[in-house]
Design a protein around this motif. Structure first.
Motif, PDB file in Angstrom:
ATOM      1  N   ASN A  80       1.236  -1.462  -0.371  1.00 24.36           N
ATOM      2  CA  ASN A  80      -0.100   0.300  -0.127  1.00 24.36           C
ATOM      3  C   ASN A  80       0.822   1.626   0.082  1.00 24.36           C
ATOM      4  OD1 ASN A  80      -2.449  -1.049  -0.288  1.00 24.36           O
ATOM      5  ND2 ASN A  80      -2.959  -0.974   2.093  1.00 24.36           N
ATOM      6  N   GLY A  81       2.181   1.065   0.478  1.00 25.69           N
ATOM      7  CA  GLY A  81       2.626   2.401   0.803  1.00 25.69           C
ATOM      8  C   GLY A  81       4.309   2.448   0.633  1.00 25.69           C
ATOM      9  N   HIS A  82       4.676   1.297  -0.422  1.00 25.91           N
ATOM     10  CA  HIS A  82       6.513   0.790  -0.586  1.00 25.91           C
ATOM     11  C   HIS A  82       6.156   0.183  -1.967  1.00 25.91           C
ATOM     12  CE1 HIS A  82      10.259  -0.272   0.208  1.00 25.91           C
ATOM     13  NE2 HIS A  82      10.422  -1.379  -0.258  1.00 25.91           N
ATOM     14  N   VAL A  83       7.100   0.557  -2.413  1.00 29.07           N
ATOM     15  CA  VAL A  83       7.458  -0.391  -3.952  1.00 29.07           C
ATOM     16  C   VAL A  83       8.501  -0.924  -4.120  1.00 29.07           C
ATOM     17  CG1 VAL A  83       8.249   1.563  -5.085  1.00 29.07           C
ATOM     18  CG2 VAL A  83       7.072  -0.592  -6.485  1.00 29.07           C
ATOM     19  N   ALA A  84       9.112  -1.585  -4.365  1.00 28.82           N
ATOM     20  CA  ALA A  84      10.412  -2.665  -4.522  1.00 28.82           C
ATOM     21  C   ALA A  84      10.216  -3.879  -5.777  1.00 28.82           C
ATOM     22  CB  ALA A  84      10.188  -4.256  -3.265  1.00 28.82           C
TER      23      ALA A  84
END
Length: 277
Positions: A200-204
């Motif tokens: 929801n609040g992070h991307v990798a």
């Protein structure tokens, strides 16, 4: 959209091992920085840029003109390009006298109530450059949160670095499946390098898939910027769950890893059409 000839771990190495090339030697961009108060804020960076970007040298040039206002705005909020940081640092090294003209707040992470955590106040030249080598001074300023990169900045600038994006596009993690990577990965057996891991609040990013352990688990490497800055987390166990998350995508979880990934919990995996290694 095209084939990428570099993996995310290579971009991590560019940023941190040995670091970005400056006139004083390589400096590691090994710090997480995000303007969001809940993720630590950017108080040191704001204290630095709000003055230094406008101070003119003897030729009437300032940092804002030398680097570009938009590029500095991105660096201020943790989404600056690696080339931008090199330009900023080299300008500082060439004009250290300008660093003696005003005071900055050296701040830790924002307090839980959102207020500033001021650790000391003084002139950059006196705090850093008068006490250590130029390279050491810049590295210490990275550690003191004047410079860094958040998760969005890392992924976006990796896409620029490999030529997939022509410039920076500001997209929040939750919007990645709608705007950046629209193909949902439903089975762990389908996961490939360069797939996007979206919370929801992070991307990798998935860096490499080493093996499928069973029909629900695989061993992967992943890259991201989180606590500790840009990093590659090796030998992570990726687990497929029965749940559904963002945009109805299959939910996954992770365990283990070296170093251990700072962000856990459930996330979905997506692929950008025509983007592969």
């Amino acid at each position: 959209m095209a084939e990428a000839f570099n993996l995310p771990f290579e971009y991590v190495n560019r940023l941190t091992n040995p670091g970005l090339p400056t006139s004083a030697g390589p400096v590691k961009l090994n710090q997480y920085l995000c303007k969001d108060r809940g993720n630590g804020g950017n108080d040191s960076a704001h204290s630095f840029y709000k003055n230094f970007r406008w101070i003119k040298n003897e030729f009437g040039e300032n940092l804002n003109r030398h680097v570009g206002g938009s590029a500095i705005d991105l660096a201020l909020k943790g989404q600056g390009n690696d080339q931008t940081f090199v330009k900023i640092w080299n300008f500082m090294l060439k004009h250290k006298d300008l660093l003696d003209k005003y005071k900055v707040d050296v701040c830790g992470r924002a307090n839980k109530d959102g207020s500033k955590d001021v650790e000391q106040r003084g002139k950059i030249k006196k705090i850093y450059f008068d006490k250590m080598s130029d390279r050491g001074a810049l590295q210490e300023m990275v550690q003191d949160r004047f410079f860094g990169m958040d998760c969005i900045g890392f992924v976006a600038n990796f896409l620029i670095w490999v030529g997939e994006w022509d410039k920076y596009y500001g997209v929040s993690p939750r919007k990645y499946p709608e705007r950046v990577c629209k193909i949902n990965i439903d089975e762990v057996s389908e996961v490939k390098p360069l797939d996007f891991m979206v919370w929801n609040g992070h991307v990798a990013l998935v860096d490499w898939v080493w093996q499928q352990i069973d029909d629900k688990k695989a061993r992967i490497d992943m890259c991201q910027s989180s606590s500790g800055g840009p990093q590659c987390n090796q030998w992570v166990i990726l687990r497929q769950t029965g749940g559904r998350g963002i945009n109805g995508g299959r939910e996954f979880t992770i365990d283990g890893g070296t170093p251990a990934p700072p962000v856990r919990g459930h996330f979905t995996i997506w692929r950008r059409e025509g983007f592969w290694y």
